[in-house]
Design a protein around this motif. Structure first.
Motif, PDB file in Angstrom:
ATOM      1  N   TYR A 258      55.771   0.089  22.020  1.00 33.92           N
ATOM      2  CA  TYR A 258      54.753  -0.602  22.819  1.00 33.92           C
ATOM      3  C   TYR A 258      53.368  -0.037  22.506  1.00 33.92           C
ATOM      4  O   TYR A 258      52.410  -0.778  22.251  1.00 33.92           O
ATOM      5  N   ILE A 268      52.890  -8.294  23.014  1.00 33.61           N
ATOM      6  CA  ILE A 268      54.313  -8.401  23.331  1.00 33.61           C
ATOM      7  C   ILE A 268      54.477  -9.399  24.476  1.00 33.61           C
ATOM      8  O   ILE A 268      53.817  -9.261  25.506  1.00 33.61           O
ATOM      9  N   LEU A 291      60.676  -4.294  29.937  1.00 33.44           N
ATOM     10  CA  LEU A 291      61.449  -4.256  28.701  1.00 33.44           C
ATOM     11  C   LEU A 291      62.837  -4.881  28.851  1.00 33.44           C
ATOM     12  O   LEU A 291      63.598  -4.532  29.755  1.00 33.44           O
ATOM     13  N   SER A 331      59.918  -8.892  27.679  1.00 39.85           N
ATOM     14  CA  SER A 331      59.468  -8.439  26.365  1.00 39.85           C
ATOM     15  C   SER A 331      60.027  -9.280  25.219  1.00 39.85           C
ATOM     16  O   SER A 331      59.709  -9.032  24.057  1.00 39.85           O
TER      17      SER A 331
END
Length: 332
Positions: A258, A268, A291, A331
């Motif tokens: 990231y 993202i 995530l 994500s």
């Protein structure tokens, strides 16, 4: 003074053997009405089981001992112990752990555990690996958790790493991602199995990995080893054939990915999707965006371990692979 079995027997008008059977699961026959009455009297008198005396009588205490192979230093220790402890409490058992680390050998730690006369003993590891137990010691261990016993003498509960990689890679393909790089965990069994699943899915789809790269400079992954993530991401994003997805060996690697993507100006998931393994919630849910990751089955392994230790295995299999759970977030 604490109430005794004889105090309860005198109040209930039954034998001490009958009281012991009602409270401790002995062989004495009685009606359910008598059993309930004895338990009620025991509660009224404040009776507490003398575990030491009980251990002398039956040869073990209502305990499950755990040889913790660096497990206590792991963020996943809580989940394994919660699963184990929850199932054990249902059977009126308790769990305790002895840490195996540094210069301590497994034989000395097992001896410490045995001194407490536990009903059963488990061996739990910090990460998925193969453990070689000496033959004379393997007889004392009822189940391996998060690791596999090399000889196959002990039932082993492990995460299904390859199946998890297959599932998350298919998830990336279903989201339209085809140029996928994998920043993996070198030197670890989990990383090896995850790479196998990753390559299997891409091969079946007629694709090749954009790259499979080690997350650290050392031969074996450690979160203390010098990281290669920034260098890898920078090179990948500078190439003509840039990735549209990066699969990460664990959530810590994903956190670095990231930061590296932001450093090179990539968004993202618009520019690059990111997915991972482990589901360390304090990382995965707090990243921006949250995530997508595969949750390890640690609590399920703990629960199943307790069931095996207390009631025996439901199948003759010596290696049981437990499934991960896909945690879909933003994500991908």
């Amino acid at each position: 003074m604490a109430a005794s079995l004889s105090d309860i027997a005198e109040r209930a008008g039954v034998s001490i053997k009958t009281v012991s059977g009602a409270l401790h699961g002995g062989t004495a026959r009685m009606s359910e009405e008598t059993r309930a009455r004895i338990k009620e009297i025991a509660e009224e008198l404040g009776y507490v089981t003398n575990l030491a005396a009980r251990g002398v009588r039956q040869g073990w205490l209502p305990l499950i001992g755990v040889v913790a192979d660096e497990l206590i230093t792991s963020p996943f220790a809580t989940e394994i112990i919660r699963g184990l402890d929850g199932a054990a409490r249902t059977a009126e058992m308790a769990v305790f752990a002895m840490n195996l680390s540094g210069n301590r050998d497994v034989g000395s730690v097992l001896e410490e555990v045995r001194r407490f006369r536990p009903r059963a003993i488990a061996y739990a590891a910090m990460y998925h690996k193969t453990v070689e137990l000496p033959p004379e010691l393997s007889k004392s261990v009822g189940v391996m958790i998060n690791c596999r016993e090399a000889s196959g003498r002990v039932i082993s509960l492990v995460p299904d790493e390859e199946a998890a990689a297959i599932e998350v890679t298919r998830h990336l393909l279903a989201a339209g991602r085809k140029r996928i790089a994998f920043i993996n965990l070198p030197g670890l069994l989990a990383g090896e199995l995850r790479e196998q699943g990753f390559r299997t899915v891409l091969n079946d789809a007629g694709l090749s990995p954009l790259a499979v790269l080690p997350a650290v400079r050392r031969p074996t992954y450690s979160d203390r080893a010098p990281s290669l993530v920034l260098a890898h991401v920078t090179a990948l994003m500078a190439a003509a054939d840039r990735p549209d997805a990066i699969l990460c060996g664990n959530d810590r690697v994903a956190m670095e990915v990231y930061a590296a993507l932001r450093r090179v100006g990539a968004a993202i998931p618009d520019d690059v999707a990111v997915a991972s393994f482990d589901n360390q919630v304090e990382i995965a849910s707090r990243l921006d965006p949250p995530l997508t990751t595969m949750a390890l089955p640690h609590r399920a392994m703990g629960r199943l371990a307790a069931e095996i230790l207390l009631t025996g295995p439901s199948s003759p299999a010596r290696l049981l692979k437990l499934p991960f759970q896909l945690m879909e977030r933003s994500s991908v």
